[in-house]
Design a protein around this motif. Structure first.
Motif, PDB file in Angstrom:
ATOM      1  N   ASP A  93     -13.550 -16.756 -11.642  1.00 14.50           N
ATOM      2  CA  ASP A  93     -13.001 -15.359 -12.028  1.00 14.50           C
ATOM      3  C   ASP A  93     -12.224 -16.250 -12.623  1.00 14.50           C
ATOM      4  O   ASP A  93     -10.972 -15.128 -13.063  1.00 14.50           O
ATOM      5  N   GLU A  94     -11.055 -17.189 -12.054  1.00 16.26           N
ATOM      6  CA  GLU A  94      -9.760 -17.951 -12.326  1.00 16.26           C
ATOM      7  C   GLU A  94      -9.862 -17.977 -14.013  1.00 16.26           C
ATOM      8  O   GLU A  94      -8.670 -18.384 -15.091  1.00 16.26           O
ATOM      9  N   GLU A 152     -10.176 -15.302 -15.909  1.00 10.08           N
ATOM     10  CA  GLU A 152      -8.705 -14.748 -16.642  1.00 10.08           C
ATOM     11  C   GLU A 152      -7.989 -15.508 -16.740  1.00 10.08           C
ATOM     12  O   GLU A 152      -7.157 -15.132 -17.945  1.00 10.08           O
ATOM     13  N   GLU A 159      -9.257 -14.748 -21.118  1.00 14.78           N
ATOM     14  CA  GLU A 159      -8.426 -13.882 -21.507  1.00 14.78           C
ATOM     15  C   GLU A 159      -6.853 -13.798 -21.846  1.00 14.78           C
ATOM     16  O   GLU A 159      -6.923 -12.901 -22.939  1.00 14.78           O
TER      17      GLU A 159
END
Length: 79
Positions: free
Chosen positions: A10-11, A14, A17
């Motif tokens: 996830d890190e 993100e 993005e």
């Protein structure tokens, strides 16, 4: 164009993005393609540097060397 699926924590997702948003990339794929191109260029440059170091002793880079280089450029019509 081939497709490749990449799993990211996830890190990192993100981060990708955020980079897409911050730098105006159309998509995360565009951002990742740019990173891969840069790495490809970096790897090529590194190989060229190693090749140059292994090629032996080079010219002394003094004022006379740069004067000769400038003369060569002027005489070649490139300037």
């Amino acid at each position: 164009m081939a497709t490749m699926n990449v799993s990211l924590p996830d890190e990192l997702k993100e981060f990708v993005e955020a980079q897409v948003e911050e730098h105006g990339y159309v998509s995360s794929s565009e951002f990742l393609r740019e990173l891969i191109r840069r790495e490809k260029d970096r790897t090529k440059l590194q190989g060229m540097l190693v090749e140059g170091m292994e090629s032996g002793v080079g010219s002394e880079l003094d004022a006379a060397y740069f004067d000769g280089l400038r003369d060569h450029i002027r005489n070649s019509g490139a300037a």
